[in-house]
Motif scaffolding. Sequence first.
Motif, short mmCIF file in Angstrom:
data_model
loop_
_atom_site.label_atom_id
_atom_site.label_comp_id
_atom_site.label_asym_id
_atom_site.label_seq_id
_atom_site.Cartn_x
_atom_site.Cartn_y
_atom_site.Cartn_z
N LEU A 296 3.98 13.53 97.05
CA LEU A 296 3.36 13.52 95.72
C LEU A 296 4.36 14.01 94.68
O LEU A 296 4.47 13.47 93.59
N PHE A 300 5.61 12.12 91.29
CA PHE A 300 5.67 12.70 89.96
C PHE A 300 7.06 12.50 89.38
O PHE A 300 7.24 12.11 88.23
N LEU A 303 7.67 9.00 88.32
CA LEU A 303 6.92 8.69 87.11
C LEU A 303 7.62 9.24 85.89
O LEU A 303 7.75 8.59 84.85
N TRP A 443 6.03 0.36 85.12
CA TRP A 443 4.92 1.08 85.74
C TRP A 443 4.48 0.42 87.04
O TRP A 443 4.15 1.08 88.02
N LEU A 450 3.01 5.04 94.93
CA LEU A 450 1.81 5.86 94.81
C LEU A 450 0.84 5.56 95.94
O LEU A 450 0.21 6.47 96.48
N LEU B 397 -5.41 11.60 81.96
CA LEU B 397 -4.58 12.79 81.80
C LEU B 397 -5.40 14.06 81.62
O LEU B 397 -4.87 15.16 81.67
N PHE B 502 -4.44 14.76 91.49
CA PHE B 502 -3.22 14.38 90.79
C PHE B 502 -2.80 12.97 91.16
O PHE B 502 -2.34 12.18 90.32
N LEU B 503 -2.94 12.65 92.43
CA LEU B 503 -2.60 11.30 92.85
C LEU B 503 -3.47 10.30 92.11
O LEU B 503 -2.98 9.28 91.60
N MET B 505 -4.88 10.73 89.29
CA MET B 505 -4.47 10.72 87.89
C MET B 505 -3.28 9.80 87.69
O MET B 505 -3.26 8.96 86.79
N LEU B 506 -2.26 9.98 88.55
CA LEU B 506 -1.06 9.17 88.40
C LEU B 506 -1.39 7.69 88.55
O LEU B 506 -0.97 6.84 87.77
N LYS B 507 -2.15 7.42 89.61
CA LYS B 507 -2.49 6.01 89.85
C LYS B 507 -3.25 5.43 88.68
O LYS B 507 -2.92 4.35 88.18
N PHE B 509 -3.40 6.41 85.61
CA PHE B 509 -2.55 6.30 84.43
C PHE B 509 -1.67 5.06 84.53
O PHE B 509 -1.57 4.27 83.59
N VAL B 510 -1.02 4.90 85.68
CA VAL B 510 -0.07 3.80 85.84
C VAL B 510 -0.78 2.45 85.79
O VAL B 510 -0.35 1.54 85.08
#
Lengths: 454, 544
Positions: A296, A300, A303, A443, A450, B397, B502-503, B505-507, B509-510
Amino acid sequence: MKLVSRSSSKEIRYSRNNPNSLSKPGSDSAGRYSRALLLPASPSWQDRRKVAMISTQRSLSGSSSQSPRSPSSPLEPFLFVSVTDPVKLGNGVQAYISYRVITKTNFPEYQAPEKIVIRRYSDFVWLRDRLAEKFKGIFIPPLPEKSTVEKFRFSAEFIEMRCQALNVFINRIASHPDLKQSEDLRTFLQEDEETMERARFQETGIFKKKPADLMQLFKDVQSKVSDVVLGKEKPVEETDPEYEKLKNYIFGLEDHLAEAQRQAFRLVKRHRELGDSLSDFGKAIKLLGACEGDSLGKAFSELGSKSEMLSIKLQKEAHNLLMNFEEPLKDYARAVQSIKATMVDRANAFRQQCELAETTKLKEINLDKLMLMRSEKAGDAEIEYNELKAESEEATRRFETIVKLMSEEIVRFQEQKTADMGLAFHEFAKGQAKLANDIANAWRSLLPKLDACS
Amino acid sequence: MMGSETHLGLEPPEASPSPPHEEMETLALVDDDPLSTVPAAADPLLSPLVSSSSLSSSFLDPPSYADVVFAPFDSPKGAASSPRSPSLSREPSSRSDLRAPAEYSKITVSNPQKEQEAAANSLVPGAGSFVTYLITSLSLDPPGSEPIEISVRRRFRDVVTLADRLAEAYRGFFIPPRPDKSVVESQVMQKQEFVEQRRSALEKYLWRLACHPMIGRSDELRAFLRAQGRMPLSPSTDVASRMLDGAVRLPKQLFGEPDGGYVALQEVVQPAKGGRDLLRIFKELKQSVTNDWAGVKPLVVEEDKEFLERKDKMQDLEQQLSTASQQAEALVKAQQDIGETMGELGLAFIKLTKFETEEAIYDSQRIRAADAKCVATAAVKASRLYRELNAQTVKHLDTLHEYLGLMLAVHSAFSDRSSALLTVQTLMSDLTSLHTRAEKLEAASSRIFGGDRARIRKVEELKETIRVTEDAKSCALREYERIKENNKNELERLDKEMHEDFLGMLKGFVINQVGYSEKISSVWAKVADETSGYARDSTPQQRM
């Protein structure tokens, strides 16, 4: 036919650096034609093609700055100019930018078929002023602003924009059928630097358009009604309804363009701001990822990197927008100012013509009186009258020339602007499409990583 | 940790559309579906630019992504809507089932009403009035059977009580922080705004409590949510009466009265601060000073290295979360700005188009007007897409903000631990000194032949005190271990949930960025296409 031989300034490009040009290999005007056939035929599209085609034909047949290492035939007259290579000279307050002006021509009046001279901004101003004085009625191509403040900072961007604008300026002159014959242009392009400097110093200030004239024109349009109501004496004015319409159009256009340009500039700024915030966000995300560790944490970190990379792309696009979208809008606005200057000339010429006509008539009446009375003064009076009559006719001729030129120039202006703006729109859309596409790709490349984390 | 995908989205910052937006809404967009997704590969203009076009279509084909992710963000999610409604913008995941609160499937807070306190002071108008909220919960208490819907009316003070009681009962747990009392804000903001803000915050808070594996099943929460009428939980006694009681007891404690001299067992399990026992407060204060300054190592210390490491990491995490949260806000603002300006640019060109069309004399003008309109329409569309993109970005976010808020809970759980430790340390020093006194007394009395009645009695009393204190110490030690255990479990839970959240969130967001960027790109690609006739061949005519 004059119209056919006139070439539009469509050849003047804004974007000189075009790494991602859409032109397919081996494209020429024929290529464009065939490409155009593949595209959906909406009515406006065909009109656009027409505009594009007309200007292409003109450029091929006309004498102008086309692609010119090898003109189609050696006998075809061409005048090819470019402004490049800005160099900062001098120190402190005296500092200025010098530009290389390169000319290639086979015009007989020009001494040298190829010539390179060094010129500075004030030289261009001199040329513009001379042309404005000699070619009343023609919309003189606009110059980039004087900008007393930015001058001192001389940022790379400012210099690039100015150089580009000067190049556009000189090329428009060189491709205008009337302006390109100008002696002053020849002086500008061919004379050595000392001669140029002398010429420049002689002429400063005499031919400048007075702000008062412009204000008068403004007042004419805006305050007609109030003047009549208040019984104020107003200057003599044309009453041609078509011309009135044109005047109103120009003033309205000025306002709309100012707004559009303002928003375009803000958009440039927003791109920069978004770029900055993406960069900061990327950094923060990277640091946060360092707390996480394992896959993870790596996600980050990636990203964050992507975010920083996109920040750079945004800055680039901001620059592209500035040069290829906002600048053309500014140029459009400047052109409108030039038209307003011509309108002032026209108003002045009209006034002169009317005044002289009045005076001439009075003189004629007086002369007739004197002749009836068989006075000795009649002879002198007749000479005076004839002189005055000649002047009056001259004034009338000048005015009518302006009117005729203006009507042609307006057509030319509209076509030119459609082409210019069409290109600017295209560059804008292209830039935005590419930016968004780059963002999507960047992206998207993260997604498999991910997915691997979960 | 808190059913993260059910973020009650912070509404996108556009409570009321400003005039430019209104104008844009009424523009007649002469065009096909603005939100149709054009696979990038099909666009000839972009094919040389798209490096991984195959990948792009693979992400648009599975209906789940495209449809689920890009359902347009219509009305702002009503505050009264269920926080657990299948969220538009989350990919279906099994997380939601793991995090589901055990007992409740829905909690809503609504219908704020003003009420008057019974003994209202009529001299000051408005005093003694307060706001109550209707709290409705769907309870799954008898699991498997029909969920029961129960509504109660509570005021904010009741929520504070609930929070306090939970803090007492669940020491060592990461208890979600309650909404602020915010005395200042309630004066500054408009009443409705403030009430609305509070209502929304309460809803989030109660939901988070319900999602916590331990707290969600607690009696306190149950009583709060289900008991009709007045709030059944009694608040912890207020400070003043505590001090008074403590002051009464203090002399007894100082003079060694038997019944006043020791720490009551049930109080040992609570921290000294805020309690009634002044003597205890003083003792523990002395102990902590000794710990820090005297250089004397206490008998029991925090030895768990792992814990100390985690604590440091938490500090670091909090720091980074704070920065990231700030930057996220800045990013959201920048996205909002660019969308707005794009819209205004579009408007400016629409006006220009109208003007040009009205005044047009030449065909070239009409063509230009049509071009401008094309660009303007695209700009307005892009502006709308930016707005939607941003609304979703905010939701994703938001995870950063939420975890930042959680750090508070972590802090208080850690301080539960250290104050429990302090209690243990204090009791142990107490014991040491008591033992010493007892020994001295015994030694002294043994010198007197036949024993010193008074002294012997004192020794017996001391021994009694020692016994009680030993019990208290064991109790405190047990409590300390319990809290340590809670800390450990909660840290593990935090790790796991944070990783998942968090994962996500990242996913989220992307995916969001990808989707909307593709749409924006296709909008502009169309315009670039239509104006490509103006593009010149790249003959470097100006170069030499």
